[in-house]
Design a protein around this motif. Structure first.
Motif, PDB file in Angstrom:
ATOM      1  N   THR A  15       2.481  14.828 -42.489  1.00  0.00           N
ATOM      2  CA  THR A  15       1.983  15.340 -41.226  1.00  0.00           C
ATOM      3  C   THR A  15       0.815  16.286 -41.446  1.00  0.00           C
ATOM      4  OG1 THR A  15       4.153  15.123 -40.207  1.00  0.00           O
ATOM      5  CG2 THR A  15       2.617  16.595 -39.146  1.00  0.00           C
ATOM      6  N   ARG A  19      -2.840  15.445 -40.317  1.00  0.00           N
ATOM      7  CA  ARG A  19      -3.530  16.325 -39.367  1.00  0.00           C
ATOM      8  C   ARG A  19      -4.899  16.722 -39.894  1.00  0.00           C
ATOM      9  NH1 ARG A  19       0.019  21.084 -37.374  1.00  0.00           N
ATOM     10  NH2 ARG A  19      -1.762  21.325 -35.993  1.00  0.00           N
ATOM     11  N   CYS A  23      -8.382  15.671 -38.164  1.00  0.00           N
ATOM     12  CA  CYS A  23      -9.401  16.670 -37.817  1.00  0.00           C
ATOM     13  C   CYS A  23     -10.765  16.256 -38.354  1.00  0.00           C
ATOM     14  CB  CYS A  23      -9.030  18.036 -38.386  1.00  0.00           C
ATOM     15  SG  CYS A  23      -8.110  19.074 -37.280  1.00  0.00           S
TER      16      CYS A  23
END
Length: 154
Positions: A15, A19, A23
């Protein structure tokens, strides 16, 4: 039970990586949007200066493009802050782990202090399946206790 815990732990690690990757992808997309809006703004000016676009239409189009650029810039700033925070958290976790690993690097036996520092819990699913849940990333993840022989052709 051990497999469920392993899957949960793996999902948490992925995760954070996912992430960060998301981004970066969003920042690239936002950069492309900015470039596209800048090109639109330039084309609008060229149309105005070439006489194919009235002054009022040009000013309206320019204001719309500037508004979109402002929104994209704001979203980009937000994504950059999020990325900075995610990278900072990843760095802090890594640095903290490195400090602890360095402290106990010369250990030759498992003490209560060492176990308390590294081991969160020990899960026993069956007499033959035991899982150690580490407080830090599992440096042995992916390794098994069994030695597999390599097969060589020749």
């Amino acid at each position: 039970m051990c497999q469920e815990r392993r899957a949960q732990k793996s999902a948490l690690v992925l995760t954070r990586r996912e992430r960060i990757a998301a981004c970066v992808a969003d920042l690239q997309r936002l950069q492309q949007e900015q470039e596209r809006y800048k090109q639109e703004k330039l084309r609008a000016y060229e149309n105005f200066s070439g006489g194919t676009l009235s002054k009022d239409a040009y000013l309206k189009q320019r204001a719309e493009i500037d508004s979109k650029l402002s929104e994209v810039k704001s979203e980009q700033d937000s994504q950059e802050q999020l990325l900075t925070e995610l990278e900072r958290m990843a760095f802090q976790n890594s640095a903290r782990e490195d400090d602890v690993f360095t402290t106990y690097a010369g250990a030759t036996e498992l003490t209560a202090e060492l176990a308390g520092t590294f081991i969160k819990e020990v899960l026993v699913s069956s007499p033959t399946e035991i899982e150690i849940v580490w407080k830090f990333r599992d440096v042995f993840e992916g390794y098994t206790d069994t030695n597999e022989e390599e097969v060589h052709d020749g």
